[in-house]
Design a protein around this motif. Structure first.
Motif, PDB file in Angstrom:
ATOM      1  N   LYS A 256     -19.308 -64.548  44.131  1.00 30.84           N
ATOM      2  CA  LYS A 256     -20.519 -64.474  43.322  1.00 30.84           C
ATOM      3  C   LYS A 256     -20.949 -65.888  42.931  1.00 30.84           C
ATOM      4  O   LYS A 256     -20.112 -66.703  42.517  1.00 30.84           O
ATOM      5  CB  LYS A 256     -20.281 -63.648  42.060  1.00 30.84           C
ATOM      6  CG  LYS A 256     -19.871 -62.202  42.314  1.00 30.84           C
ATOM      7  CD  LYS A 256     -20.969 -61.404  42.996  1.00 30.84           C
ATOM      8  CE  LYS A 256     -20.552 -59.944  43.176  1.00 30.84           C
ATOM      9  NZ  LYS A 256     -21.597 -59.171  43.887  1.00 30.84           N
ATOM     10  N   ILE A 257     -22.232 -66.168  43.070  1.00 27.85           N
ATOM     11  CA  ILE A 257     -22.745 -67.474  42.659  1.00 27.85           C
ATOM     12  C   ILE A 257     -23.825 -67.296  41.600  1.00 27.85           C
ATOM     13  O   ILE A 257     -24.498 -66.270  41.532  1.00 27.85           O
ATOM     14  CB  ILE A 257     -23.290 -68.292  43.854  1.00 27.85           C
ATOM     15  CG1 ILE A 257     -24.500 -67.606  44.499  1.00 27.85           C
ATOM     16  CG2 ILE A 257     -22.190 -68.549  44.876  1.00 27.85           C
ATOM     17  CD1 ILE A 257     -25.207 -68.476  45.531  1.00 27.85           C
ATOM     18  N   PHE A 258     -23.964 -68.322  40.782  1.00 24.04           N
ATOM     19  CA  PHE A 258     -24.949 -68.377  39.706  1.00 24.04           C
ATOM     20  C   PHE A 258     -25.515 -69.789  39.721  1.00 24.04           C
ATOM     21  O   PHE A 258     -24.875 -70.720  40.211  1.00 24.04           O
ATOM     22  CB  PHE A 258     -24.296 -68.054  38.366  1.00 24.04           C
ATOM     23  CG  PHE A 258     -23.523 -66.758  38.394  1.00 24.04           C
ATOM     24  CD1 PHE A 258     -24.114 -65.570  37.998  1.00 24.04           C
ATOM     25  CD2 PHE A 258     -22.224 -66.736  38.853  1.00 24.04           C
ATOM     26  CE1 PHE A 258     -23.418 -64.379  38.063  1.00 24.04           C
ATOM     27  CE2 PHE A 258     -21.511 -65.546  38.924  1.00 24.04           C
ATOM     28  CZ  PHE A 258     -22.112 -64.357  38.524  1.00 24.04           C
ATOM     29  N   SER A 259     -26.695 -69.982  39.207  1.00 28.29           N
ATOM     30  CA  SER A 259     -27.314 -71.304  39.304  1.00 28.29           C
ATOM     31  C   SER A 259     -27.578 -71.928  37.947  1.00 28.29           C
ATOM     32  O   SER A 259     -27.910 -71.246  36.981  1.00 28.29           O
ATOM     33  CB  SER A 259     -28.617 -71.230  40.111  1.00 28.29           C
ATOM     34  OG  SER A 259     -29.563 -70.398  39.469  1.00 28.29           O
ATOM     35  N   ALA A 260     -27.403 -73.231  37.897  1.00 27.64           N
ATOM     36  CA  ALA A 260     -27.730 -74.054  36.735  1.00 27.64           C
ATOM     37  C   ALA A 260     -28.063 -75.440  37.303  1.00 27.64           C
ATOM     38  O   ALA A 260     -28.692 -75.525  38.364  1.00 27.64           O
ATOM     39  CB  ALA A 260     -26.568 -74.075  35.742  1.00 27.64           C
TER      40      ALA A 260
END
Length: 243
Positions: free
Chosen positions: A78-82
């Motif tokens: 799972k990836i998330f962005s910032a």
């Protein structure tokens, strides 16, 4: 490294900064980092005036492209962005517009030049806090101008800024002085987060070597490492940072 659960600082989004240059590169890096135990990644491409002029839109495009590729490959990652925000004039504008790329949990990752201390550091910390966010200073051990003024690290912590260790810093990858600074800060219990800061295959190979040679869990016992707490904030249905 599965005990950390989340890699909260890396450059694995494709074609957006000096990290991964393609979706294929990103997939290869993710496979390698997954082999170290990471299954969740908060992707933090640079936002840096005149060098990496990213924004929420450009980051979201790269995030969407990589998410699609991971879905098609049936990856469990799972990836998330910032983002990793350089303290510069561009960041002043982002703060004024409340347009920062914020991590799950309300954290904002910031960095300074390796060449010279930013005179705006403490004001930036305060400005981020006034927006209701929690600043994290990336890889403080790599700022050579603090190596002979250890009290600055304490002042930064006292200002309410959290500190993030680069895994490679415990080796001599960035040099002996960086290693000494990192180990000293570890012994003093000063770190709050750990990240790979992985950009490319050379970093990945070095990270694999560090994990094989260094007792990372033991080295980190002196610190209250918050990486696992990020799981409480991660929204698996969308990128919180770019909305």
């Amino acid at each position: 490294m599965s005990f950390l659960e989340v890699d909260m600082h890396n450059h694995i989004l494709p074609g957006i900064d000096d990290g991964s240059q393609s979706v294929g590169d990103s997939i290869d890096l993710i496979k390698g980092l997954s082999g170290l135990g990471f299954q969740k990644f908060i992707c933090t491409p640079h936002i840096m005036d005149g060098v990496h002029p990213n924004n929420k839109s450009s980051i979201n495009r790269a995030f969407t492209e990589l998410t699609k590729a991971l879905t098609e490959s049936e990856s469990k990652v799972k990836i998330f962005s910032a983002a990793e925000h350089m303290i510069d004039e561009g960041m002043v504008s982002l703060i004024a517009k409340d347009n920062l790329c914020v991590m799950p949990g309300g954290y904002v990752l910031i960095e300074m030049s390796y060449l010279a201390e930013s005179k705006a550091l403490f004001q930036t910390i305060l400005d981020i806090q006034n927006l209701g966010y929690k600043p994290i200073l990336a890889h403080p051990e790599r700022y050579n101008y603090y190596h002979y003024n250890f009290n600055m690290y304490r002042q930064i912590k006292d200002a309410g800024c959290l500190l993030q260790l680069n895994l490679l810093s415990v080796s001599r990858y960035y040099g002996t002085e960086v290693k000494v600074a990192a180990l000293t800060m570890l012994k003093s219990g000063m770190y709050d987060f750990v990240g790979t800061d992985c950009h490319h295959q050379k970093h990945l190979a070095a990270l694999q070597d560090v994990v094989a040679k260094y007792p990372m869990r033991d080295l980190l016992r002196t610190c209250n490492i918050l990486n696992p707490t990020l799981l409480n904030h991660l929204n698996e249905d969308a990128s919180i940072a770019t909305g």
